[in-house]
Design an enzyme around this catalytic site. Structure first.
Site: not given
Ligand code: MIG
Length: 589
Positions: A243, A246, A317
């Site tokens: 997770d 980015e 999300d």
């Protein structure tokens, strides 16, 4: 394209620009001309596709090379095959990864996870995987376990394994700044972290508080990171969920000029950003492969072209809103056509509060999603299938069971994908390219080429306008035969997701199973839907579903031929896996 963790609701809005993944590739279909362009530039890029004009499109980059590949072919499938020949294909997954996954941000004790598993058993629901989000870690320190909440992770995974359930743990890139913490100390000692232009270690804030960022552009750092997976694998963990890669950061974004030293090849953040998650996934994949010998199961949020070689992905999300259920179909289809076949959305929605109707429709729409996971945010209402009423639970069970029934078909599609790059779920236009009616169809999908799914994605709607392309289609629920090339209106009360089987198809299926057995089922069912042909053929793949023995030929390929009176003939196209089915059963519809 700039990999972005944006908490705003992701809706159709031109000011909303970037999401978690950058795959600078597109396919164009104009009249009968098909081509693809892959703009291989991982600086910030931009694509204007019909935003400024319907007469042209344009793309460009902030920096880097004007380096693009042009693919030409007769079909969309040709283009995907060429693009994935260049960027790589998703390798065969372990069988259990195709089962049902339950997750929630907030599962935070050993007992809670055990109770969760028991709830699946008590509610007669299949489940193969439970995900542990950031709360299992000691203060969000990666590659640690909170001993107060999870005193014996090995014992937990053993007990669950006996119940047929595996554990997947989350790992973030942000590494806590803390003296005495092994990841921080080793990384500092060896210069494994990204730096400021002045050569200091660069710090930002993520879940653990002050954090540093591993330099995954270095093969040494990737090996180091990958070797940490042993800590989790040794405690029985079966896969890793990446997770925040980015990378996301809480104290403003990483500046463009943060330096990633690499293997003596320093690069700035502006160049590394869009491949940071990709390289983290690569490090994780290689570490798991080396330490387990199994086919690694990795899930990542951030991607670049080629990430399919190392990882599955989820779409990040989303929210428990109808717009996001609707959006999930084109999202997953587009990822598949962009070389990323093993993908899913958070079933039920991540943020906001779901409700029985939305959850029922979401499990229906995702029943063939390659990655099949219900996940939810900490501050949202619980959305495990038993949290609502009996009707919702019953609907949920029906569609999870349907998914399990067709796992051998999905696995066959993964086998095909690993050799050709063809996605598992596909837009109709991939198989009916010359039919103008399907060019913009994004509320139906095909599973392979022979199951058509037309989910309801609107609140309060109990009928679906289904477009069936040319040919005979059999309603999966009623077995009614319909000739295609037209729209039909199908009643779709809350417990029905319209599903159609293409005439003359053979589809492999399993008898009812609550978990995916190691090595697969002992019995194989062949659903056969004769229509106009006298007989039908199907090639089926079987292996141990676990490791890389198939690369040395340890697999079976069965060629089935069924004819209208139910006669089945079987020939072995390849015989290398010692385990064969005990029973083959043909069901003629
Ligand atoms: O800042 O780990 O997308 O799936 O549950 C939020 C907690 C961090 C974002 C992920 C989500 C996960 C959550 N994470």
């Amino acid at each position: 394209m700039w990999n972005t963790d944006n908490p705003d609701p992701h809706v159709e809005n031109p000011t909303f620009k970037a999401l978690y993944k950058s795959i600078p590739f597109f396919i164009a279909l104009r009249n009968d001309c098909v081509y693809g362009i892959f703009f291989d530039n991982h600086f910030k890029t931009n694509f204007d596709m019909g935003y400024s004009s319907t007469d042209y499109y344009s793309f460009g980059a902030a920096d880097g090379e004007l380096d693009y590949f042009f693919f030409y072919g007769d079909t969309i499938a040709d283009i995907i095959s060429q693009y994935t020949a260049l960027t790589g294909r998703c390798p065969l997954p372990q069988l259990w990864t195709l089962g049902y996954h339950q997750s929630r941000w907030g599962y935070s004790s050993q007992q809670e996870v055990l109770d969760l598993a028991q709830n699946f058993i008590d509610n007669d629901l299949p489940c193969d995987v439970i995900h542990m989000d950031i709360d299992y870690m000691d203060n969000y320190k990666v590659f640690t376990v909170d001993k107060n909440r999870f005193p014996d992770l090995t014992a937990l995974s053993d007990v669950l394994h006996q119940k047929g359930i595996r554990l997947v743990t989350i790992i973030d890139p942000g590494t806590k700044v803390e003296n005495g913490y092994h990841m921080y100390e080793e990384g500092i000692k060896n210069n494994y972290f990204a730096q400021t232009p002045d050569g200091e270690v660069y710090e930002n804030v993520v879940w653990p508080g002050d954090s540093v960022f591993p330099d995954y552009t270095s093969s040494i750092v990737r090996n180091w990171w990958g070797s940490q997976t042993k800590f989790l694998l040794d405690q029985g963990i079966s896969g890793i969920w990446n997770d925040m890669n980015e990378p996301a950061s809480f104290r403003g974004p990483l500046p463009d000029d943060v330096v990633f030293p690499g293997d003596d090849m320093p690069r700035q953040h502006k160049e590394v950003h869009n491949v940071f998650g990709h390289l983290m996934a690569k490090a994780t994949y290689e570490g798991i492969k080396k330490n387990s010998g199994k086919r690694p199961f990795v899930i990542t949020r951030a991607c670049y072209s080629g990430t399919q070689k190392y990882s599955t992905a989820w779409t990040g999300d989303n929210q428990s809103i109808w717009a996001h259920l609707k959006l999930s179909i084109p999202q997953l289809l587009n990822l598949g056509m962009s070389g990323m076949p093993f993908v899913g959305t958070d079933i039920g929605g991540f943020g906001s509060n779901t409700n029985p109707e939305l959850l029922s429709r979401w499990i229906q729409a995702s029943c063939f999603a390659p990655l099949f996971r219900n996940h939810c945010a900490k501050f949202s209402r619980c959305q495990e299938p038993w949290q609502f009423d009996k009707q919702t639970l019953d609907i949920y069970r029906t569609y999870v069971r349907l998914r399990y029934r067709f796992i051998p078909y999905l696995y066959d599609l993964f086998y095909e994908e690993s050799r050709t790059g063809m996605p598992i779920i596909r837009p109709l236009v991939m198989h009916y390219q010359s039919d103008p009616e399907v060019r913009e169809c994004n509320d139906e999908y095909l599973v392979g080429d022979r199951i058509l799914v037309a989910p309801v994605t609107d609140q309060g709607v109990h009928v679906k306008a289904v477009y069936l392309p040319q040919g005979t289609w059999i309603d999966y629920w009623t077995k009614e035969r319909i000739s295609g090339g037209k729209y039909i209106l199908r009643d779709a009360p809350i417990d029905v997701c319209p599903i159609y089987i293409k005439g003359d198809s053979i589809i492999p299926a399993w008898p009812q199973l609550d978990h995916i057995p190691d090595g697969g089922s002992e019995e194989l069912i062949l659903e056969y839907y004769p229509a106009s042909a006298d007989s039908s053929k199907y090639v089926h793949y079987q292996d141990n579903g676990a490791d890389f023995a198939y690369e040395a030929g340890e697999y079976n390929l069965y060629r089935f031929r069924a004819d209208k009176d139910g006669e089945l003939s079987v020939s072995m196209e390849h015989e290398g896996y010692e385990h064969h089915y005990e029973t083959l059963r043909v069901e003629v519809y």
